[in-house]
Write a protein that holds these residues in place. Structure first.
Motif, short mmCIF file in Angstrom:
data_model
loop_
_atom_site.label_atom_id
_atom_site.label_comp_id
_atom_site.label_asym_id
_atom_site.label_seq_id
_atom_site.Cartn_x
_atom_site.Cartn_y
_atom_site.Cartn_z
N ALA A 11 -26.49 80.38 -19.10
CA ALA A 11 -26.70 79.68 -20.37
C ALA A 11 -27.00 80.70 -21.45
O ALA A 11 -27.43 81.81 -21.17
N HIS A 12 -26.80 80.29 -22.69
CA HIS A 12 -27.09 81.16 -23.82
C HIS A 12 -28.53 80.97 -24.28
O HIS A 12 -28.82 80.81 -25.44
N ILE A 13 -29.42 80.97 -23.34
CA ILE A 13 -30.83 80.75 -23.62
C ILE A 13 -31.57 82.06 -23.41
O ILE A 13 -31.20 82.88 -22.59
N ARG A 14 -32.61 82.25 -24.19
CA ARG A 14 -33.43 83.45 -24.04
C ARG A 14 -34.63 83.15 -23.15
O ARG A 14 -35.25 82.10 -23.27
N PHE A 15 -34.91 84.08 -22.29
CA PHE A 15 -36.11 84.03 -21.45
C PHE A 15 -36.89 85.31 -21.76
O PHE A 15 -36.73 86.31 -21.07
N PRO A 16 -37.72 85.28 -22.81
CA PRO A 16 -38.41 86.50 -23.24
C PRO A 16 -39.22 87.18 -22.14
O PRO A 16 -39.34 88.41 -22.16
N ALA A 17 -39.71 86.44 -21.19
CA ALA A 17 -40.48 87.05 -20.10
C ALA A 17 -39.58 87.91 -19.21
O ALA A 17 -40.05 88.86 -18.58
N LEU A 18 -38.28 87.58 -19.15
CA LEU A 18 -37.35 88.34 -18.32
C LEU A 18 -36.56 89.37 -19.13
O LEU A 18 -36.27 90.46 -18.65
N ASP A 19 -36.16 88.98 -20.34
CA ASP A 19 -35.41 89.88 -21.23
C ASP A 19 -35.66 89.46 -22.66
O ASP A 19 -35.10 88.47 -23.12
N PRO A 20 -36.50 90.17 -23.38
CA PRO A 20 -36.84 89.79 -24.75
C PRO A 20 -35.72 90.03 -25.75
O PRO A 20 -35.77 89.54 -26.87
N GLN A 21 -34.67 90.73 -25.33
CA GLN A 21 -33.63 91.14 -26.26
C GLN A 21 -32.35 90.31 -26.20
O GLN A 21 -31.71 90.08 -27.22
N HIS A 22 -31.94 89.87 -25.01
CA HIS A 22 -30.63 89.24 -24.84
C HIS A 22 -30.73 87.82 -24.27
O HIS A 22 -31.60 87.57 -23.43
N PRO A 23 -29.78 86.95 -24.65
CA PRO A 23 -29.69 85.66 -23.97
C PRO A 23 -29.20 85.90 -22.53
O PRO A 23 -28.57 86.93 -22.25
N ALA A 24 -29.46 84.98 -21.66
CA ALA A 24 -29.15 85.16 -20.23
C ALA A 24 -27.70 85.57 -19.99
O ALA A 24 -27.43 86.44 -19.16
N LEU A 26 -25.81 87.46 -21.58
CA LEU A 26 -25.54 88.86 -21.91
C LEU A 26 -26.57 89.81 -21.31
O LEU A 26 -26.59 90.99 -21.63
N SER A 27 -27.41 89.31 -20.43
CA SER A 27 -28.54 90.08 -19.94
C SER A 27 -28.34 90.62 -18.53
O SER A 27 -28.27 89.87 -17.55
N ARG A 28 -28.29 91.93 -18.40
CA ARG A 28 -28.23 92.56 -17.09
C ARG A 28 -29.54 92.33 -16.33
O ARG A 28 -29.54 92.15 -15.11
N LYS A 29 -30.64 92.28 -17.07
CA LYS A 29 -31.94 92.04 -16.44
C LYS A 29 -31.95 90.68 -15.74
O LYS A 29 -32.54 90.53 -14.68
N ILE A 30 -31.29 89.70 -16.34
CA ILE A 30 -31.28 88.34 -15.76
C ILE A 30 -30.15 88.17 -14.74
O ILE A 30 -30.39 87.75 -13.61
N LEU A 31 -28.91 88.49 -15.13
CA LEU A 31 -27.77 88.23 -14.24
C LEU A 31 -27.75 89.14 -13.01
O LEU A 31 -27.36 88.71 -11.93
N THR A 32 -28.14 90.38 -13.18
CA THR A 32 -28.07 91.32 -12.06
C THR A 32 -29.42 91.51 -11.39
O THR A 32 -29.58 91.24 -10.21
N HIS A 33 -30.39 91.98 -12.15
CA HIS A 33 -31.67 92.32 -11.54
C HIS A 33 -32.42 91.10 -11.02
O HIS A 33 -32.92 91.11 -9.89
N TYR A 34 -32.49 90.05 -11.82
CA TYR A 34 -33.26 88.88 -11.38
C TYR A 34 -32.45 88.00 -10.43
O TYR A 34 -32.87 87.74 -9.30
N LEU A 35 -31.29 87.55 -10.89
CA LEU A 35 -30.50 86.59 -10.11
C LEU A 35 -29.99 87.19 -8.79
O LEU A 35 -30.16 86.60 -7.73
N ARG A 36 -29.38 88.33 -8.87
CA ARG A 36 -28.77 88.92 -7.66
C ARG A 36 -29.77 89.68 -6.80
O ARG A 36 -29.86 89.46 -5.60
N GLU A 37 -30.51 90.59 -7.43
CA GLU A 37 -31.40 91.45 -6.63
C GLU A 37 -32.67 90.73 -6.21
O GLU A 37 -33.06 90.80 -5.05
N ARG A 38 -33.31 90.05 -7.13
CA ARG A 38 -34.59 89.41 -6.76
C ARG A 38 -34.39 88.10 -6.00
O ARG A 38 -35.05 87.85 -5.00
#
Length: 89
Positions: A11-24, A26-38
């Motif tokens: 979704a094009h939603i921001r989760f500032p606790a996971l990535d304060p800069q990008h919407p989900a 466009l976020s490597r922190k969310i799509l890769t680090h959180y969703l896939r790795e964690r």
């Protein structure tokens, strides 16, 4: 993840606790680090439509497509007129 989800649409939603800069989308922190790795997701990640205002008011859809793939999306979705989809003649 435990029940075998095979695909997830970002979704094009921001989760500032996971990535304060990008919407989900466009976020490597969310799509890769959180969703896939964690969380251990192994299916396909599909972006929501990259020509929606939530994205295009910050960057053009073609740039968003590259960012989304670099963030970890396996497929990108774009809506709109056919001409929008033709990047190279």
């Amino acid at each position: 993840m435990e029940v075998g989800v095979r695909a997830i649409m970002s979704a094009h939603i921001r989760f500032p606790a996971l990535d304060p800069q990008h919407p989900a989308t466009l976020s490597r922190k969310i799509l890769t680090h959180y969703l896939r790795e964690r969380l251990g997701f192994r299916g396909i990640t599909v972006s929501d439509a990259l020509d929606m205002q939530a994205i295009t008011r910050h960057c053009p859809a073609d740039e968003a497509a590259v960012q989304s793939l670099q963030a970890g999306a396996g497929m990108i979705l774009s809506l709109g007129r056919p001409a929008v989809h033709i990047a190279y003649g």
